[in-house]
Every structure is written in C-alpha cells, then in structure tokens.
Motif scaffolding. Structure first.
Motif, short mmCIF file in Angstrom:
data_model
loop_
_atom_site.label_atom_id
_atom_site.label_comp_id
_atom_site.label_asym_id
_atom_site.label_seq_id
_atom_site.Cartn_x
_atom_site.Cartn_y
_atom_site.Cartn_z
N MET A 455 23.11 0.83 18.28
CA MET A 455 23.11 2.38 19.42
C MET A 455 25.01 2.19 19.59
SD MET A 455 22.93 -1.06 22.28
CE MET A 455 21.67 -1.86 22.04
N LYS A 460 28.17 6.53 24.36
CA LYS A 460 27.52 5.49 25.83
C LYS A 460 28.11 6.16 27.22
CE LYS A 460 27.52 0.57 26.63
NZ LYS A 460 28.27 0.00 26.14
N LEU A 481 18.76 -0.30 26.01
CA LEU A 481 19.86 0.04 26.23
C LEU A 481 20.74 -0.17 27.09
CD1 LEU A 481 18.70 3.64 24.29
CD2 LEU A 481 20.80 1.86 23.84
N PHE A 486 23.86 0.85 28.61
CA PHE A 486 24.06 2.20 28.75
C PHE A 486 23.31 3.34 29.73
CE2 PHE A 486 24.23 2.27 24.57
CZ PHE A 486 25.11 3.24 23.87
N ALA A 488 20.57 4.79 30.55
CA ALA A 488 19.13 5.17 30.11
C ALA A 488 17.72 4.84 30.82
CB ALA A 488 18.95 3.28 28.63
#
Length: 521
Positions: A455, A460, A481, A486, A488
């Motif tokens: 990742m 980010k 994530l 993140f 996401a």
C-alpha cells in the motif's frame, strides 16, 4: 478439428491464465464425445456430493443401504453435514478416505473419525507423506478397501502431490466400475497443479503428473463417471470448469486440454504458465494436515460481549477485528480499523489470505446472520482463534453511543465520468488473469492479498477508488486501506456492473503470466 503451433498454444494459455486454452500435442483437438453415457449407480448405493462453496471443494458421502455402512471421501473440517447424512440414510460411517494431503483447507478426517466413534482413516503412503498422526488403513497402489458391498481400489496418481491416490468404486463380486474419485488429480477441464511443494519439487512433480495423465486410467472405460475434489473457482487447478451433463472419463479424454497432450515439455510449460497465484495460507494448511489437525469436537465457541466489554477487548494489543457484514452495510457504518470480509462461504478463502492465524479475532455478524456459519467457514482454513463476538450486531454498538466510521461509494457511472484523472486513484484488486481479460481505463493494478505490504506504493493524499468483480473483494481492500489511514471507497457492482453498463474496457497488448501479480496499464 483445430490445429495450433507451439507459440499459439503457450500464448493462449498465458493469456487466459486459467488453462482453458485448447492445449494440444501440437496436433489436433477434438470435441468431447457424444456417446460417453455415464455409468449408473447400483440401486442400493447412496452417493451425495457436499460442496464447500468458498473453497470450491467437493467431498463425497458414499454408502451401502443394504449393509448400513458409509465412507466419506476428502471431508471438510466442519463435519456435521456428514453425520447428518448418515442419520438421514440410517448408515454408520465406517471409513474416512483421503486422496492426498490437502493444501487448500484443513481436512476433517480426524474430526469425523472422532465424532463418528468408529470410522477408520484411510490414506495413501505412496511417496512417503510422513503423517504425524495415526492412519488406520495405510494403502498403496492397487490396495482395496471394502465398505459393505462397495469396493474402492486405490490408483496411485502422483503429480499434484507425491502420495496422491484416486479411488475406483465398483461392487464386490465383480462387474463394471461405476465411479472414479479423482481428488486433485483430474478436474473437469483441468488437472491438479504440481507447484505447491516448492520450486525444487515442481519439475519432478510436473513430470509425474504428465505420466499419471498418460498412464493411470488407460484401462478404464470412457463411460465411467468421475468425481473430482474441486470445481470452478478453485486455485488447485487452472481453469477448472463445471461439467456439461454427466462428467465422464471419456469426455475428459477428448475435451480436457491437458489430457490431449502427449508431449511432456509442452504439457509442463503450458500447465505451469496457466496457474494462478498460490494462496499464502496453503503451506500452513499442508503442514496442519500432514501433522494431523486438532480435533475440535464441533463448531468452535465464541464469547459474546455487550458493546462496553467488546470495546475494551478490541482495544487490547494484537486483536484482529473482523466485520462479516456485506459491503453496503459496512460502508454505512463500522468500527474503525475493522477488516470487512462478507458473510458468505468465500469467507474461508479470503480469511485464509488476509487474517493472521497467530492473532486472536473479534467478530461482528450481520443482523440476519449467525455466528456458527462464519466460525465454521474460518475453521476450514485453520482459523479457530475467534475469541469474542459483539453480542447482537452493529446496531447495538451504534445505539450505545460509540463512534463509528463510514465512507462514500461510487457507482460505475461516477467512475466512468471521473476517470482517467490525476485527482484520484482507481485500483483494480482482482486476479492477474482478470485484469488481462479487461480492466477499467485509468486503473492501477494491485492484487488484493498484496495490499498490506504494497500500500505504500499508493498516494495517501488522494482518494483511492477500489473495484473487483462484483464489489466483495473491493470491500476487503477498502477496509484494509482505511485502517491504515487512506480515504478509500468501493464501487458496488464493480466489473460486473461496468460491463453491464456497456462501458469501454482495456486489455494489455501482451498478457502476463497468470501467477505473476505485477501488471501495468
């Protein structure tokens, strides 16, 4: 009849990544025979297929109603289904047979032998598998096991593993055989992969597999019905298909691409190029099965806690929080840091891929679900360390006044309007072969199980929009994530919805190797 040259054969296999190409001996490919009518079971014989959907695993309950006895072949870890079948048919399970040391799930043989009270474990000792538990009836090639009037003869079929044994079923006293249990040797449209015991063993196992294909079943009739241990979706073989009508040995001889090849070099190269990535948890499964799985005595139990107590437990170090609700419910509200693997039998596979077997698990179920099913599904891959559960469901947590997280989702129409763009990252987390067969414009590729370690390759500072086949795997990825900070989001419907909407898809000019998880746009 269709003819291929060597380059076309191998390119086609690699492009699909699923082994569905017509791989030949550089000669011809014929359609499956129309006259391979399947053998019929004797009237007093019971044969039932038990499917473990998340693992695409098939086990078999085979019984003699006249003698009142039964045998189970390749049982899964949660064995109550076999005990229920025995009770339903009024039979006693006297034998439990393994075709080989499985790598994709924890065997239920020891569990079933214990809970049935009298069943003998039957397993191959060809190839010296080195069991760490008692095998009541060790067998070699040609040995026979009788269960009432049923005669099961072992046929050594090495290649997927050194000890692999297929079982030919017939009736005592002679007559035509009426079933062939092929384990992970022969599937519909494929054969077992030979690359699960390390690089140093792959070549020798692949050669053994080729010899097994060429020689093991030569004396058996075309009309013999075959019963493999896996169906479509299993990574145990490349491109396993569903049967069209009754699955017979004759149909595989004529239609199975690997069965049509009589050149060892081409067979090995094509077979290995088609294999999907090996799941991380498989070596652990193989060790557990060889050593002898722990006997559980039933579905593992879990302590149910009210929100206050549950909150305190999940804050403790090392606890994994697993939310088994479906993706829309998870997006609408969940406990921060939870991993989302939805309430479905496929929880077995993705739990095996994504969860740490050495860390305790806390679990949340859907409002309409129960705890027993996910505990059974997880136990199939050796995850028996679920310690606590949120009593009730997520509603109890929210009503207690505790914080929860939520996130936006994007429809495929939103994705089509926004991408390609530098403002957000569109992430495809499917199998490498799925990417090769078509992906969304502007997408970046990252295989779902690799997200925890890769990742850092994602920005980010940008929202990450994740899609898969239908959204299930995307929700797993998004949960991982988001637990790492993140922004996401999932795409409900994902690739299925994208193609249904008729949007453009892209394909790479040159597909990669199916087991290689690196892809570029």
């Amino acid at each position: 009849m269709t003819t291929f040259n060597r380059r076309e054969v191998l390119q086609h296999a690699g492009a699909l990544g699923l082994g569905t190409a017509l791989l030949t001996n550089l000669g011809t490919v014929a359609r499956a025979g129309e006259n391979s009518s399947a053998t019929e079971l004797p009237p007093h014989i019971v044969l039932e297929t038990i499917k473990a959907g998340g693992l695409s695993h098939y086990s078999y309950f085979l019984g003699d109603k006249n003698a009142g006895v039964a045998v189970v072949i390749d049982p899964r870890r949660d064995v109550q289904v076999y005990l229920d079948l025995a009770e339903k048919h009024g039979l006693t399970i006297t034998h439990v047979m393994e075709t080989h040391v499985h790598a994709d799930f924890v065997s239920g043989s020891r569990e079933l032998a214990d809970r049935s009270g009298s069943a003998q474990i039957v397993a191959s000792i060809e190839g010296d598998p080195g069991y760490g538990f008692k095998v009541d009836r060790p067998i070699r090639d040609g040995d026979e096991v009788t269960v009432g009037s049923i005669k099961l003869r072992g046929i050594h079929t090495p290649g997927h593993t050194p000890e692999h044994m297929s079982y030919l079923a017939s009736s005592k006293g002679g007559g035509q055989a009426w079933a062939l249990f092929t384990g992970d040797f022969l599937f519909i449209g494929s054969v077992g992969r030979p690359d699960l015991m390390g690089v140093k063993n792959t070549d020798s196992l692949a050669k053994s597999l080729y010899q097994s294909v060429q020689n093991a079943f030569t004396e058996l009739p075309d009309q013999l019905t075959i019963y493999p241990a896996h169906g479509p979706g299993s990574p145990c073989g490349a491109g396993i298909k569903a049967p069209e009508g009754d699955p017979t040995l004759g149909k595989e001889r004529q239609g199975n691409p690997y069965w049509r090849m009589n050149n060892q070099e081409i067979f090995i190269e094509a077979l290995l190029s088609a294999q999907p990535p090996v799941p991380y948890y498989w070596p652990r499964m193989k060790k557990i099965n060889a050593a002898g799985p722990e006997i559980l005595g039933g579905t593992p139990q879990v302590q149910r806690l009210k929100p206050d107590a549950f909150d305190k437990v999940i804050q403790s170090s090392g606890m994994q929080l697993l939310d088994t609700r479906l993706m829309q419910a998870f997006a609408g509200g969940h406990i921060r840091g939870a991993m989302n693997i939805g309430y479905n039998e496929v929880l077995s596979k993705w739990g095996g891929w994504m969860l740490d077997p050495d860390r305790p698990i806390a679990i949340i179920k859907p409002a309409e679900g129960n705890f027993e099913d996910p505990l059974d599904w997880l136990s199939r891959v050796g995850l028996t360390n679920v310690k606590v559960a949120l009593d009730g469901d997520m509603k109890a947590w929210i009503n207690s006044g505790r914080k929860f997280d939520s996130f936006q989702t994007m429809s495929v129409h939103d994705v089509n309007q926004r991408f390609p763009t530098d403002q957000m990252t569109l992430l495809d987390v499917r199998q490498p072969s799925e990417w090769d067969m078509g992906h969304m414009p502007g997408a970046q590729y990252m295989f779902l199980p690799e997200i925890p370690k890769r990742m850092r390759e994602l920005d980010k500072n940008k929202p990450v929009v994740v899609y898969c086949g239908n959204g299930y795997r995307a929700s797993v990825a998004v949960s991982v994530l988001r637990a790492s900070g993140f922004d996401a989001r999932t795409v409900p419907g994902s690739w299925d919805a994208w193609t249904a909407a008729g949007y453009e898809s892209l394909k790479p000019n040159k597909p990669g190797k199916a087991s290689d998880t690196t892809r570029t746009a």
